[in-house]
Write a protein that holds these residues in place. Structure first.
Motif, PDB file in Angstrom:
ATOM      1  N   HIS A 286       0.767  -1.282  -0.158  1.00 15.27           N
ATOM      2  CA  HIS A 286       0.161  -0.009  -0.175  1.00 15.27           C
ATOM      3  C   HIS A 286       0.820   1.342  -0.072  1.00 15.27           C
ATOM      4  O   HIS A 286       0.745   2.189  -0.743  1.00 15.27           O
ATOM      5  CB  HIS A 286      -0.931  -0.065   1.207  1.00 15.27           C
TER       6      HIS A 286
ATOM      7  N   GLY B  47      -7.011  -7.616   2.336  1.00 14.18           N
ATOM      8  CA  GLY B  47      -7.275  -6.339   2.441  1.00 14.18           C
ATOM      9  C   GLY B  47      -6.865  -5.810   4.044  1.00 14.18           C
ATOM     10  O   GLY B  47      -6.821  -6.859   4.692  1.00 14.18           O
TER      11      GLY B  47
ATOM     12  N   HIS C 253      -6.515  -0.777   2.137  1.00 14.41           N
ATOM     13  CA  HIS C 253      -5.727  -1.303   0.907  1.00 14.41           C
ATOM     14  C   HIS C 253      -6.351  -2.622   0.705  1.00 14.41           C
ATOM     15  O   HIS C 253      -6.594  -3.466   1.561  1.00 14.41           O
ATOM     16  CB  HIS C 253      -4.465  -1.460   1.264  1.00 14.41           C
ATOM     17  N   THR C 254      -6.822  -2.918  -0.818  1.00 18.37           N
ATOM     18  CA  THR C 254      -7.406  -4.225  -1.031  1.00 18.37           C
ATOM     19  C   THR C 254      -6.498  -4.656  -2.267  1.00 18.37           C
ATOM     20  O   THR C 254      -5.988  -4.137  -3.110  1.00 18.37           O
ATOM     21  CB  THR C 254      -8.923  -4.202  -1.547  1.00 18.37           C
TER      22      THR C 254
ATOM     23  N   VAL D 250      -4.937  -5.887  -5.236  1.00 19.27           N
ATOM     24  CA  VAL D 250      -5.647  -5.667  -6.882  1.00 19.27           C
ATOM     25  C   VAL D 250      -6.134  -6.948  -7.198  1.00 19.27           C
ATOM     26  O   VAL D 250      -7.505  -6.763  -7.763  1.00 19.27           O
ATOM     27  CB  VAL D 250      -4.379  -5.348  -7.804  1.00 19.27           C
TER      28      VAL D 250
ATOM     29  N   ARG E  81      -9.963  -6.937  -5.590  1.00 22.76           N
ATOM     30  CA  ARG E  81     -10.912  -5.867  -6.057  1.00 22.76           C
ATOM     31  C   ARG E  81     -12.271  -6.186  -6.818  1.00 22.76           C
ATOM     32  O   ARG E  81     -12.283  -7.149  -7.823  1.00 22.76           O
ATOM     33  CB  ARG E  81     -10.169  -4.538  -6.705  1.00 22.76           C
ATOM     34  N   GLY E  82     -13.305  -5.397  -6.382  1.00 21.41           N
ATOM     35  CA  GLY E  82     -14.564  -5.585  -6.985  1.00 21.41           C
ATOM     36  C   GLY E  82     -15.296  -6.826  -6.325  1.00 21.41           C
ATOM     37  O   GLY E  82     -16.298  -7.260  -6.519  1.00 21.41           O
TER      38      GLY E  82
ATOM     39  N   GLY F 249     -13.235  -3.650   0.365  1.00 22.76           N
ATOM     40  CA  GLY F 249     -13.237  -2.401   0.927  1.00 22.76           C
ATOM     41  C   GLY F 249     -14.528  -2.072   1.648  1.00 22.76           C
ATOM     42  O   GLY F 249     -14.320  -1.518   2.724  1.00 22.76           O
TER      43      GLY F 249
ATOM     44  N   ALA G 184     -11.823   4.654  -4.835  1.00 25.33           N
ATOM     45  CA  ALA G 184     -11.753   4.804  -3.465  1.00 25.33           C
ATOM     46  C   ALA G 184     -12.829   5.938  -2.683  1.00 25.33           C
ATOM     47  O   ALA G 184     -13.625   5.557  -1.811  1.00 25.33           O
ATOM     48  CB  ALA G 184     -10.434   5.123  -2.777  1.00 25.33           C
TER      49      ALA G 184
END
Length: 158
Positions: free
Chosen positions: A27, A66, A84-85, A87, A90-91, A95, A127
């Motif tokens: 991060h 995360g 921070h998640t 990469v 993500r989705g 978060g 974010a």
């Protein structure tokens, strides 16, 4: 997406373990690569723990996806730090789950407000959208922050 969330667990981190330090370092590296040093407010794992931050790790099984931290500012005010998640995760709601956990923890601690600083540029747009969905609104700089065109400040009640 709901099926993916079923195996999530969010645990408090009581000491900077290797996987936590690794993700916080990732991060920090990302933030430092995207933001000039005078506008970058990222903290190392050691700095977070030394500041009394409560760090939380979201895992799916044994895989950490995360992190997020709640840093005390005042008796009723805390700061969301080091969200921070990974990469590749993500989705998947990581978060959002972490923000909800930070808000819950803030409530348990008797805080009435959580604030955050994030970037104002395009790489930080996702974010900012996440924080807005979770009830954060734009505000003036707080704590020791100053106006900076590369920063935005957000806050919400708990």
């Amino acid at each position: 997406m709901d099926a993916l969330k079923l195996s999530f667990r969010i645990d408090p981190v009581v000491a900077p373990t290797c996987d936590v330090v690794d993700l916080i370092t990732r991060h920090a590296d990302m933030m430092q690569a995207q933001t000039p040093s005078e506008s970058c407010h990222v903290m190392s794992a050691d700095e977070l723990f030394a500041a009394g931050a409560q760090v939380f790790a979201l895992r799916d099984g044994d895989e950490m996806l995360g992190i997020a931290a709640l840093k005390p500012l005042e008796a009723t005010h805390g700061e969301l730090k080091s969200m921070h998640t990974r990469v590749e995760a993500r989705g998947r709601g990581v978060g959002s789950a972490l923000v909800k956990r930070i808000v819950l923890e803030a409530s348990h601690l008797g805080l009435t407000r959580i604030s955050l600083e994030t970037g104002s540029e395009a790489p930080f747009a996702a974010a900012r959208r996440l924080y807005q969905r979770e009830g954060f609104r734009y505000c003036a700089p707080f704590a020791d922050y100053v106006d900076d065109p590369l920063s935005v400040f957000m806050t919400r009640t708990v």
